[in-house]
Design a protein around this motif. Structure first.
Motif, PDB file in Angstrom:
ATOM      1  N   PHE A   1       0.844  -1.176   0.000  1.00 33.75           N
ATOM      2  CA  PHE A   1       0.000   0.000   0.000  1.00 33.75           C
ATOM      3  C   PHE A   1       0.887   1.236   0.000  1.00 33.75           C
ATOM      4  CE2 PHE A   1      -2.512   3.159   2.361  1.00 33.75           C
ATOM      5  CZ  PHE A   1      -3.650   3.169   1.605  1.00 33.75           C
ATOM      6  N   ARG A   2       1.003   1.831  -1.192  1.00 35.78           N
ATOM      7  CA  ARG A   2       1.845   3.029  -1.258  1.00 35.78           C
ATOM      8  C   ARG A   2       0.956   4.226  -1.484  1.00 35.78           C
ATOM      9  NH1 ARG A   2       6.383   0.774  -0.822  1.00 35.78           N
ATOM     10  NH2 ARG A   2       6.892  -1.064  -2.054  1.00 35.78           N
TER      11      ARG A   2
ATOM     12  N   LEU B   1     -20.112   6.380   2.112  1.00 37.79           N
ATOM     13  CA  LEU B   1     -18.717   6.660   2.455  1.00 37.79           C
ATOM     14  C   LEU B   1     -17.891   5.377   2.366  1.00 37.79           C
ATOM     15  CD1 LEU B   1     -16.881   8.981   3.335  1.00 37.79           C
ATOM     16  CD2 LEU B   1     -17.326   8.356   5.696  1.00 37.79           C
ATOM     17  N   VAL B   2     -18.480   4.259   2.818  1.00 32.55           N
ATOM     18  CA  VAL B   2     -17.777   2.969   2.729  1.00 32.55           C
ATOM     19  C   VAL B   2     -17.503   2.628   1.261  1.00 32.55           C
ATOM     20  CG1 VAL B   2     -17.921   0.504   3.251  1.00 32.55           C
ATOM     21  CG2 VAL B   2     -18.827   2.163   4.862  1.00 32.55           C
ATOM     22  N   ILE B   3     -18.506   2.863   0.406  1.00 33.40           N
ATOM     23  CA  ILE B   3     -18.323   2.575  -1.018  1.00 33.40           C
ATOM     24  C   ILE B   3     -17.191   3.426  -1.591  1.00 33.40           C
ATOM     25  CG2 ILE B   3     -19.403   2.777  -3.295  1.00 33.40           C
ATOM     26  CD1 ILE B   3     -22.032   1.961  -2.042  1.00 33.40           C
ATOM     27  N   PHE B   4     -17.179   4.714  -1.236  1.00 35.16           N
ATOM     28  CA  PHE B   4     -16.095   5.591  -1.713  1.00 35.16           C
ATOM     29  C   PHE B   4     -14.739   5.094  -1.229  1.00 35.16           C
ATOM     30  CE2 PHE B   4     -19.078   9.431  -2.220  1.00 35.16           C
ATOM     31  CZ  PHE B   4     -19.175   9.196  -3.578  1.00 35.16           C
TER      32      PHE B   4
ATOM     33  N   PRO C   1      -8.040  -0.691  -5.314  1.00 31.36           N
ATOM     34  CA  PRO C   1      -6.999  -0.689  -6.354  1.00 31.36           C
ATOM     35  C   PRO C   1      -5.617  -0.353  -5.792  1.00 31.36           C
ATOM     36  CG  PRO C   1      -8.889   0.596  -7.048  1.00 31.36           C
ATOM     37  CD  PRO C   1      -9.106   0.270  -5.612  1.00 31.36           C
ATOM     38  N   LEU C   2      -5.594   0.534  -4.780  1.00 32.62           N
ATOM     39  CA  LEU C   2      -4.310   0.919  -4.191  1.00 32.62           C
ATOM     40  C   LEU C   2      -3.682  -0.239  -3.440  1.00 32.62           C
ATOM     41  CD1 LEU C   2      -4.396   4.501  -2.700  1.00 32.62           C
ATOM     42  CD2 LEU C   2      -2.587   3.429  -4.005  1.00 32.62           C
ATOM     43  N   VAL C   3      -4.524  -0.953  -2.653  1.00 30.25           N
ATOM     44  CA  VAL C   3      -4.007  -2.054  -1.843  1.00 30.25           C
ATOM     45  C   VAL C   3      -3.527  -3.185  -2.745  1.00 30.25           C
ATOM     46  CG1 VAL C   3      -4.648  -3.857  -0.203  1.00 30.25           C
ATOM     47  CG2 VAL C   3      -5.400  -1.510   0.172  1.00 30.25           C
ATOM     48  N   LEU C   4      -4.305  -3.490  -3.785  1.00 30.11           N
ATOM     49  CA  LEU C   4      -3.943  -4.585  -4.676  1.00 30.11           C
ATOM     50  C   LEU C   4      -2.861  -4.176  -5.669  1.00 30.11           C
ATOM     51  CD1 LEU C   4      -7.421  -6.175  -5.443  1.00 30.11           C
ATOM     52  CD2 LEU C   4      -5.705  -6.908  -3.796  1.00 30.11           C
TER      53      LEU C   4
ATOM     54  N   GLY D   1     -11.587  -2.982 -11.355  1.00 34.44           N
ATOM     55  CA  GLY D   1     -12.941  -2.666 -11.790  1.00 34.44           C
ATOM     56  C   GLY D   1     -13.842  -2.289 -10.647  1.00 34.44           C
ATOM     57  N   ALA D   2     -14.850  -1.471 -10.986  1.00 31.27           N
ATOM     58  CA  ALA D   2     -15.735  -0.931  -9.955  1.00 31.27           C
ATOM     59  C   ALA D   2     -16.535  -2.037  -9.283  1.00 31.27           C
ATOM     60  CB  ALA D   2     -16.677   0.101 -10.573  1.00 31.27           C
TER      61      ALA D   2
END
Lengths: 306, 221
Positions: free
Chosen positions: A25-26, B72-75, B82-85, B90-91
């Motif tokens: 996580f960057r 807010l959870v959805i946002f 995507p950042l973590v993975l 995809g949405a």
């Protein structure tokens, strides 16, 4: 309450820690943007983000509180109507019926026609709850905002579209209030039904009128019983007010989304909103616990158990 | 509206498109329920477990998600996953994860109430027979708890079905968003939104009817 606050604080830290550690996580955290009070490009502030968040919080609280006033008053009335099980007969004036007939809602007695108003009220309350609970809130919001002004007479529609002050906010309050009223009504009904029948009979036996039975016996007890579920409905209004962003109300969630678009520092803004929502929840829960303790009837086991 | 009057022709013409949207809504609902149930059961077991650390962590998780608005959870997950993975997935997947994480908190509370509704004597009897804690849960407590919970689980499923309309905020073509696309491109907001409301109402009322039947069925036994 102190322990509650401590728990909330701890949970935020734990969850933030987890998000920070997960995977590769960057993310370049820029917490300073949350303190932007004016436009200052050098510091990465394209807007006064700090005030945006405060403004968003204000609108969230305003919309939710106003909606709750509608929800609580209307919901109580509808909930009470749903518990009516005896006919309320009203005589139709000046008209006499030469023949005898009787249905569930209209009938004759010695030529006088009586209408059971209670049947209509009960039916209306049932339909209200069914309709408002079975359509998603977002769809209801769109119906009120886009469709309702087209369905009412032309002049009224024009007034709604042109002259209604704060059109988005007013619609959101109205819609959220009517929606939550259906949930409050269910709690009120459940509360009244949970009181043993004996109480009602005892009240009638000492000569109270039906209105007095509700006013002095059923309602004071049932509203105390339903404080916990009503608290969660009240918190639900706060959370649901975030849906108003779809019709353009700049409440807390909408503001964080706007900050994300301006600064690309979305997670900071989301974190701020999350902390604020949790803060509101903690304050409301603490306050309701105090209210519950204050209004407790000594010796009532069902209340002490909760 | 310039065109004036009702014109439900547009609704009939767009049935295939709307059906596709409904397919996505139902898929999201079913996967959300399945994932939420599994994760919610794990959370509930952790919450009732005799280890303080586990129950505290589960309790924190539940309270955290229950005090957040779903949008807010959805946002959060829409941007976070995507950042973590480290890659775009995809949405749909992001939103599905958000739903599972969010609903699990609610399912956990239902499960907990269900497990606690099983009489303590049952668990004691299981222990007396020499069952281990997992065995006791698996063969004695959970089967009875699930039976007690079925009506309220179905109610929660209806809530989740309604909540899926919120994927509108990230532009995923579910039932509501599909209708919205047609409503705006054909300038037929009234007809489309009313149709959407009627369809949701019919499906949810049918669900409520089933809940009432289930409640009656279990009350008789």
């Amino acid at each position: 309450m102190m322990r509650g606050a401590l728990r909330v604080g701890l949970s935020v830290v734990v969850l933030l820690g987890l998000t920070g550690c997960a995977g590769d996580f960057r993310y370049n955290w820029q917490w300073s943007i949350l303190t932007c009070t004016s436009e200052n490009i050098d510091a990465g502030c394209i807007g006064p983000y700090f005030y945006w968040i405060l403004q968003g919080l204000w609108w969230t609280i305003a919309v939710a509180s106003a909606a709750w006033v509608i929800a609580f008053s209307l919901g109580s009335v509808i909930g009470i109507l749903r518990t009516l099980d005896k006919p309320i007969l009203v005589v139709v004036p000046f008209v006499k019926s030469p023949i005898y007939f009787r249905t569930r809602w209209i009938g004759t007695s010695k030529g006088i026609i009586t209408v059971d108003v209670g049947w209509f009220l009960h039916g209306f309350a049932n339909i209200y709850v069914t309709v408002f609970r079975n359509v998603p809130l977002l769809v209801q919001l769109f119906l009120w905002y886009f469709v309702f002004p087209e369905l009412v007479p032309h002049d009224a529609g024009m007034w709604l579209k042109r002259d209604l002050p704060f059109p988005e906010v007013s619609t959101a309050i109205f819609c959220l209030g009517l929606y939550t009223a259906s949930r409050v009504a269910e709690q009120v009904r459940a509360g009244i039904n949970s009181i043993s029948r004996g109480q009602q009979y005892a009240a009638m036996a000492i000569g109270l009128t039906p209105v007095q039975v509700y006013r002095y016996v059923l309602l004071p007890v049932s509203f105390r019983i339903i404080i916990p579920p009503l608290t969660s409905d009240f918190l639900g209004v706060f959370k649901n007010s975030s849906l108003a962003l779809t019709i353009g109300v700049l409440e807390l969630t909408a503001m964080t989304r706007q900050i994300e678009e301006y600064s690309y520092a979305g997670f900071e803004a989301f974190t701020a909103a999350t902390v604020l929502y949790i803060g509101v929840t903690a304050i409301v829960m603490g306050a309701m616990r105090i209210v519950e303790a204050r209004v407790r009837i000594p010796g009532m086991i069902s209340l002490q158990a909760k | 509206m310039e065109s004036g009057g009702f014109d439900f022709h547009i609704v009939f013409h767009s049935i295939p498109f709307l059906a596709k949207g409904m397919g996505l809504t139902l898929l999201l609902t079913v996967l959300g329920i399945a994932g939420g149930l599994v994760f919610g059961t794990v959370l509930a077991l952790a919450r009732l477990a005799p280890f303080k650390v586990l129950s505290f962590a589960a309790g924190t998780y539940v309270n955290f998600f229950r005090s957040m608005p779903l949008i807010l959870v959805i946002f959060w997950f829409y941007f976070l996953v995507p950042l973590v993975l480290g890659q775009e997935i995809g949405a749909f997947q992001s939103v599905l994860i958000a739903f599972i994480m969010f609903e699990a908190a609610y399912y956990c509370e239902i499960m907990r109430a269900g497990i606690q509704s099983v009489r303590v004597g049952q668990a004691y009897a299981g222990e007396a027979l020499g069952l281990t804690y997992p065995q006791n849960m698996r063969y004695v407590v959970l089967p009875q708890a699930f039976r007690n919970m079925i009506p309220i689980l179905v109610s929660q499923a209806i809530v989740l079905f309604q909540d899926t309309a919120l994927v509108y905020v990230v532009g995923l073509s579910d039932f509501l968003y599909s209708a919205d696309i047609i409503a705006n491109s054909e300038n037929r907001l009234m007809e489309m939104y009313i149709t959407v409301a009627i369809v949701y109402f019919a499906l949810c009322s049918w669900g409520q009817f089933q809940v009432r039947n289930l409640q009656k069925k279990f009350a008789h036994e």
